[in-house]
Design a protein around this motif. Structure first.
Motif, mmCIF file in Angstrom:
data_model
loop_
_atom_site.group_PDB
_atom_site.id
_atom_site.type_symbol
_atom_site.label_atom_id
_atom_site.label_comp_id
_atom_site.label_asym_id
_atom_site.label_seq_id
_atom_site.Cartn_x
_atom_site.Cartn_y
_atom_site.Cartn_z
ATOM 1 N N ALA A 112 0.673 -1.163 0.072
ATOM 2 C CA ALA A 112 0.032 -0.013 0.258
ATOM 3 C C ALA A 112 0.920 1.111 0.157
ATOM 4 O O ALA A 112 2.042 1.204 0.606
ATOM 5 N N PRO A 113 0.345 2.201 -0.585
ATOM 6 C CA PRO A 113 1.036 3.596 -0.419
ATOM 7 C C PRO A 113 1.264 4.195 0.711
ATOM 8 O O PRO A 113 0.419 3.844 1.426
ATOM 9 N N GLY A 114 2.362 4.652 1.107
ATOM 10 C CA GLY A 114 2.639 5.246 2.550
ATOM 11 C C GLY A 114 2.977 4.099 3.401
ATOM 12 O O GLY A 114 3.262 4.222 4.671
ATOM 13 N N THR A 115 3.197 2.796 3.105
ATOM 14 C CA THR A 115 3.453 1.783 4.019
ATOM 15 C C THR A 115 4.991 1.986 4.693
ATOM 16 O O THR A 115 5.902 2.320 3.639
ATOM 17 N N ARG A 116 4.945 1.650 5.906
ATOM 18 C CA ARG A 116 6.669 1.705 6.238
ATOM 19 C C ARG A 116 7.566 1.103 5.434
ATOM 20 O O ARG A 116 7.387 -0.119 5.188
ATOM 21 N N VAL A 141 12.126 -6.890 7.708
ATOM 22 C CA VAL A 141 10.387 -7.053 8.084
ATOM 23 C C VAL A 141 9.850 -5.947 7.052
ATOM 24 O O VAL A 141 9.971 -5.153 7.035
ATOM 25 N N SER A 142 8.586 -6.827 6.388
ATOM 26 C CA SER A 142 7.941 -6.029 5.274
ATOM 27 C C SER A 142 6.312 -6.162 5.673
ATOM 28 O O SER A 142 6.041 -7.373 6.038
ATOM 29 N N TYR A 143 5.560 -5.085 5.497
ATOM 30 C CA TYR A 143 4.201 -5.270 5.455
ATOM 31 C C TYR A 143 3.707 -5.097 4.197
ATOM 32 O O TYR A 143 4.231 -4.329 3.215
ATOM 33 N N ASN A 144 2.691 -5.945 3.981
ATOM 34 C CA ASN A 144 1.851 -5.800 2.485
ATOM 35 C C ASN A 144 0.372 -6.230 2.700
ATOM 36 O O ASN A 144 0.068 -6.594 3.852
ATOM 37 N N GLU A 145 -0.332 -6.283 1.805
ATOM 38 C CA GLU A 145 -1.627 -6.834 1.672
ATOM 39 C C GLU A 145 -2.018 -8.230 1.772
ATOM 40 O O GLU A 145 -3.138 -8.568 2.289
ATOM 41 N N ILE A 146 -1.420 -9.108 1.120
ATOM 42 C CA ILE A 146 -1.841 -10.275 1.009
ATOM 43 C C ILE A 146 -0.793 -11.521 1.354
ATOM 44 O O ILE A 146 -1.161 -12.544 1.372
ATOM 45 N N TRP A 147 0.432 -11.180 1.361
ATOM 46 C CA TRP A 147 1.395 -12.385 1.791
ATOM 47 C C TRP A 147 1.779 -12.456 3.213
ATOM 48 O O TRP A 147 2.256 -11.209 3.788
ATOM 49 N N SER A 148 1.886 -13.621 3.774
ATOM 50 C CA SER A 148 2.366 -13.802 4.973
ATOM 51 C C SER A 148 3.362 -15.112 5.064
ATOM 52 O O SER A 148 2.946 -16.024 4.523
ATOM 53 N N GLY A 149 4.368 -14.781 5.473
ATOM 54 C CA GLY A 149 5.468 -15.771 5.353
ATOM 55 C C GLY A 149 7.049 -15.320 4.960
ATOM 56 O O GLY A 149 7.444 -14.360 5.718
ATOM 57 N N TYR A 150 7.620 -16.100 4.480
ATOM 58 C CA TYR A 150 9.225 -15.712 4.192
ATOM 59 C C TYR A 150 9.594 -15.812 2.646
ATOM 60 O O TYR A 150 8.967 -16.415 2.063
ATOM 61 N N ARG A 201 -4.478 -5.539 7.190
ATOM 62 C CA ARG A 201 -5.910 -5.190 6.130
ATOM 63 C C ARG A 201 -5.725 -4.613 4.947
ATOM 64 O O ARG A 201 -6.385 -4.667 4.128
ATOM 65 N N ASN A 202 -5.167 -3.532 5.209
ATOM 66 C CA ASN A 202 -4.894 -2.473 3.928
ATOM 67 C C ASN A 202 -3.421 -2.458 3.573
ATOM 68 O O ASN A 202 -3.079 -1.682 2.724
ATOM 69 N N GLY A 203 -2.629 -3.350 4.079
ATOM 70 C CA GLY A 203 -1.109 -3.444 3.889
ATOM 71 C C GLY A 203 -0.353 -2.412 4.676
ATOM 72 O O GLY A 203 0.824 -2.453 4.079
ATOM 73 N N HIS A 204 -1.049 -1.628 5.297
ATOM 74 C CA HIS A 204 -0.035 -0.667 6.009
ATOM 75 C C HIS A 204 0.161 -1.084 7.343
ATOM 76 O O HIS A 204 -0.680 -2.083 7.965
ATOM 77 N N GLN A 205 1.336 -0.720 7.941
ATOM 78 C CA GLN A 205 1.711 -1.580 9.209
ATOM 79 C C GLN A 205 1.001 -1.091 10.562
ATOM 80 O O GLN A 205 0.955 -1.702 11.205
ATOM 81 N N ASN A 206 0.115 0.048 10.323
ATOM 82 C CA ASN A 206 -0.699 0.778 11.382
ATOM 83 C C ASN A 206 -2.078 -0.037 11.153
ATOM 84 O O ASN A 206 -3.015 0.511 12.112
ATOM 85 N N SER A 207 -2.419 -0.744 10.263
ATOM 86 C CA SER A 207 -4.013 -1.484 10.241
ATOM 87 C C SER A 207 -3.794 -2.842 10.719
ATOM 88 O O SER A 207 -2.893 -3.327 11.156
#
Length: 286
Positions: free
Chosen positions: A47-51, A63-72, A257-263
């Motif tokens: 998402a735009p503005g994601t850390r 460490v990365s945040y996104n909308e759909i992937w969880s894992g390595y 939820r929206n790919g942002h680390q604060n969601s």
């Protein structure tokens, strides 16, 4: 993005309801699959503005945040192989109707427009769970593998191997039923994606649509599957080994939820276990 719109609208090859692809939790025989559209699986969505990604010096992962992937994932160059194993989780469709989740291994997609991947889905058609096995060369359509059955608790191994000259071999085995599938595919990219760069390898739990199925815990790697050749491992131009062998190139992916680390976090991987190539993904979408 066009492919995100296609993912959410479900514009893909429909399957006839006569295909025996699904198995409802608790059934002892494969259940006849409802008429459904197999999910599209694609690159991670940021998402735009994601850390920006940040390095954790204690765990030695980025460490990365996104909308759909969880894992390595691991990053590098000229990947020629990725393999892994996992246990199919049952999904609670009364809690998360009309939702989806998938477990897969693949090459590319971390920072590219293609993904060469093979895996399983555990989805909710209304409040009814259904499961299927598939491979995909994104942005081409998902191909369902009807000859390999699937049920909650089954153990799977899978791999993607690049053999040169744009040729890949995707393989997947249900170790519980001893059913296997392998296919050689020529893939140069499609729909303007460009040639696959082969610059990452992944072991992922993915939300394919708009809602993540309640899978509880997804378990990846030999620590959980107890399959001798089921290590989560990869090979690139300089390294061949389990996830941890890639050192500072290891990427941890957390979905929100929206790919942002604060969601709201929807799914989060555990730390990698002492074998260097096993982990769990925990559903947190509620």
């Amino acid at each position: 993005m066009l492919w995100k719109a296609l993912r959410n609208s479900g514009i893909l090859l429909a399957l006839a309801s006569s295909c025996a692809l699904a198995q409802v939790a608790g059934d002892t025989e494969p259940a006849e699959a409802p008429s459904f559209v197999p999910r599209i699986h694609g690159p991670r969505l940021i998402a735009p503005g994601t850390r920006p990604p940040y390095y954790d010096p204690i765990r030695h992962v980025t460490v990365s945040y996104n909308e759909i992937w969880s894992g390595y994932a691991v990053t590098g160059s000229e990947f020629t192989q990725v393999q892994g194993s996992w246990i199919v989780s049952g999904v609670d469709c009364t809690k998360t109707p009309n939702s989806d989740s998938s477990e897969w291994v693949g090459i590319d997609g971390w920072n590219s427009n293609t993904v060469e991947q093979v895996g399983t889905d555990a989805d909710c058609n209304g409040t009814k769970p259904f499961y299927y096995v598939w491979y995909e060369f994104f942005p081409l359509n998902t191909i369902v593998i009807p000859d390999v059955s699937i049920a909650p608790g089954d153990k799977f191994t899978a791999s993607v191997v690049y053999g040169g000259n744009n040729e890949y071999i995707v393989s997947i085995t249900n170790e519980t039923t001893n059913q296997s599938f392998s296919k050689q595919v020529e893939f140069k990219g499609a729909d303007g994606s460009g040639v696959p760069p082969r610059n990452s390898a992944e072991w992922i739990e993915e939300m394919d649509g708009n809602e993540l199925s309640d899978f509880g815990r997804d378990l990846f790697g030999v620590r959980f599957t107890d399959i001798a050749d089921g290590s989560d491992s990869a090979t690139d131009s300089t390294i061949s080994g389990v996830i941890k062998d890639f050192g500072d190139a290891v990427q941890e992916s957390i979905s929100t939820r929206n790919g942002h680390q604060n969601s709201k976090v929807t799914a989060m991987p555990s730390a990698i276990t002492s074998d260097g190539g096993s982990f769990a993904v925990i559903w947190k979408s509620e």
